[in-house]
Design a protein around this motif. Structure first.
Motif, short mmCIF file in Angstrom:
data_model
loop_
_atom_site.label_atom_id
_atom_site.label_comp_id
_atom_site.label_asym_id
_atom_site.label_seq_id
_atom_site.Cartn_x
_atom_site.Cartn_y
_atom_site.Cartn_z
N GLN A 172 -71.23 47.64 -60.94
CA GLN A 172 -70.35 47.61 -62.10
C GLN A 172 -70.83 46.50 -63.05
O GLN A 172 -71.51 45.57 -62.63
N ARG A 173 -70.43 46.59 -64.29
CA ARG A 173 -70.74 45.52 -65.24
C ARG A 173 -70.10 44.21 -64.77
O ARG A 173 -68.95 44.19 -64.34
N PHE A 174 -70.85 43.13 -64.81
CA PHE A 174 -70.34 41.81 -64.43
C PHE A 174 -69.53 41.24 -65.60
O PHE A 174 -70.10 40.98 -66.67
N PRO A 175 -68.23 41.02 -65.41
CA PRO A 175 -67.39 40.57 -66.51
C PRO A 175 -67.34 39.06 -66.70
O PRO A 175 -66.67 38.56 -67.60
N GLY A 176 -68.04 38.34 -65.83
CA GLY A 176 -68.01 36.89 -65.87
C GLY A 176 -67.29 36.31 -64.66
O GLY A 176 -66.42 36.95 -64.06
N THR A 177 -67.66 35.11 -64.29
CA THR A 177 -67.13 34.48 -63.08
C THR A 177 -65.62 34.31 -63.14
O THR A 177 -64.91 34.63 -62.17
N ASP A 178 -65.11 33.80 -64.24
CA ASP A 178 -63.67 33.54 -64.34
C ASP A 178 -62.86 34.81 -64.20
O ASP A 178 -61.80 34.82 -63.56
N VAL A 179 -63.33 35.90 -64.78
CA VAL A 179 -62.62 37.17 -64.66
C VAL A 179 -62.64 37.67 -63.21
O VAL A 179 -61.63 38.15 -62.68
N CYS A 180 -63.78 37.52 -62.55
CA CYS A 180 -63.90 37.98 -61.16
C CYS A 180 -62.96 37.21 -60.23
O CYS A 180 -62.50 37.75 -59.21
N LYS A 181 -62.70 35.96 -60.55
CA LYS A 181 -61.80 35.17 -59.72
C LYS A 181 -60.36 35.67 -59.74
O LYS A 181 -59.55 35.29 -58.89
N LYS A 182 -60.04 36.53 -60.68
CA LYS A 182 -58.68 37.05 -60.79
C LYS A 182 -58.45 38.27 -59.92
O LYS A 182 -57.32 38.78 -59.86
N THR A 183 -59.49 38.75 -59.25
CA THR A 183 -59.38 39.98 -58.46
C THR A 183 -59.89 39.74 -57.04
O THR A 183 -60.98 39.19 -56.86
N ASP A 184 -59.11 40.15 -56.05
CA ASP A 184 -59.55 40.09 -54.65
C ASP A 184 -60.42 41.30 -54.33
O ASP A 184 -60.28 42.37 -54.93
N PHE A 185 -61.32 41.14 -53.36
CA PHE A 185 -62.03 42.28 -52.81
C PHE A 185 -61.61 42.44 -51.35
O PHE A 185 -61.18 41.49 -50.70
N SER A 186 -61.70 43.65 -50.84
CA SER A 186 -61.24 43.90 -49.47
C SER A 186 -62.02 45.03 -48.83
O SER A 186 -62.68 45.82 -49.50
N LEU A 187 -61.95 45.05 -47.51
CA LEU A 187 -62.58 46.10 -46.71
C LEU A 187 -61.51 46.78 -45.88
O LEU A 187 -60.74 46.11 -45.17
N LEU A 188 -61.43 48.09 -45.97
CA LEU A 188 -60.53 48.88 -45.14
C LEU A 188 -61.35 49.61 -44.09
O LEU A 188 -62.40 50.21 -44.39
N LYS A 189 -60.88 49.53 -42.85
CA LYS A 189 -61.49 50.27 -41.75
C LYS A 189 -60.47 51.26 -41.23
O LYS A 189 -59.40 50.87 -40.76
N ASN A 190 -60.77 52.54 -41.38
CA ASN A 190 -59.85 53.60 -40.98
C ASN A 190 -58.47 53.41 -41.60
O ASN A 190 -57.44 53.60 -40.96
N GLY A 191 -58.48 52.99 -42.88
CA GLY A 191 -57.24 52.84 -43.64
C GLY A 191 -56.54 51.51 -43.49
O GLY A 191 -55.57 51.25 -44.21
N GLU A 192 -57.01 50.66 -42.60
CA GLU A 192 -56.38 49.35 -42.37
C GLU A 192 -57.22 48.25 -43.00
O GLU A 192 -58.43 48.20 -42.83
N CYS A 193 -56.56 47.35 -43.74
CA CYS A 193 -57.28 46.24 -44.36
C CYS A 193 -57.67 45.23 -43.28
O CYS A 193 -56.81 44.65 -42.61
N VAL A 194 -58.98 45.01 -43.13
CA VAL A 194 -59.46 44.09 -42.10
C VAL A 194 -60.05 42.81 -42.70
O VAL A 194 -60.18 41.80 -42.02
#
Length: 208
Positions: free
Chosen positions: A121-143
């Motif tokens: 994806q387009r990199f919107p800048g460090t400060d903008v990225c800090k406003k959003t969490d990233f996560s991994l779901l395994k079989n529908g469960e956030c791990v």
């Protein structure tokens, strides 16, 4: 996928992850690399990982793509054009044996398909990225859930470190480290990488 030159990975960049594995928290970036044969884009397909080498752990990460050669003093905003989410797969039992012997981690980190990335994806800048969490779901469960604001070494520090010690240029990737919550995968697991609530990539694991 377009030509990728180098894949740098930063280990133990989240304090709680270092602690959950019983590792010391590093005082400077702990960097290793993966071969380009490790790289695969998660587009919903089945991805094959090795069976019979012990536990394989997932490590979800924020990934940056470098757009131009590094020059002294450059920051993330000067160099990064795109971002993705990724998974640094690790043969954990193999890694433990290598660490005990003081050997490099390549056998545990560099096997084919061990570096999954989403579409970039387009990199919107460090400060903008800090406003959003990233996560991994395994079989529908956030791990796993993380935010780059929690990293021990920020993007600018990692970029400068990689550039000085290894060189950094267009087509290089940096996997920036994983938050706490790593664990093992099993045959048939469905993995999804989310940026906020948006699924950027997913795959199904096949052990063979």
């Amino acid at each position: 996928m377009e030509s990728i030159r180098n894949i740098y990975c930063v280990g133990r960049n989240y304090r709680l992850h270092a602690e959950e594995l019983g590792n010391e928290v590093p005082e400077s970036p702990l960097v290793f690399s993966k071969p380009t044969h490790a790289l695969v884009v998660a587009r919903g397909q089945e991805i094959v990982l090795p069976r019979g080498r012990g536990e394989i752990h997932y490590e979800a990460e924020f990934v940056i793509h470098i757009d131009k050669p590094y020059e002294e003093g450059m920051r993330a905003e000067d160099l990064v054009d795109r971002m993705a989410l990724g998974i640094d797969f690790t043969l954990r039992d193999v890694q433990s044996r290598l660490k005990e012997k003081g050997h490099p981690w390549l056998l545990a980190k560099g096997f084919p398909n061990s570096a999954i990335v989403t579409e970039f994806q387009r990199f919107p800048g460090t400060d903008v990225c800090k406003k959003t969490d990233f996560s991994l779901l395994k079989n529908g469960e956030c791990v796993q859930r993380g935010n780059i604001s929690e990293m021990l070494f920020d993007l600018d520090t990692m970029i400068g470190f990689c550039a000085v010690h290894f060189g950094l240029g267009a087509g290089d990737l940096i996997f920036t480290g994983t938050p706490a919550g790593v664990g093992s995968i099993a045959d048939g697991d469905h993995l999804q990488l989310l940026w906020g609530q948006q699924v950027l990539g997913e795959c199904k694991i096949k052990l063979a």
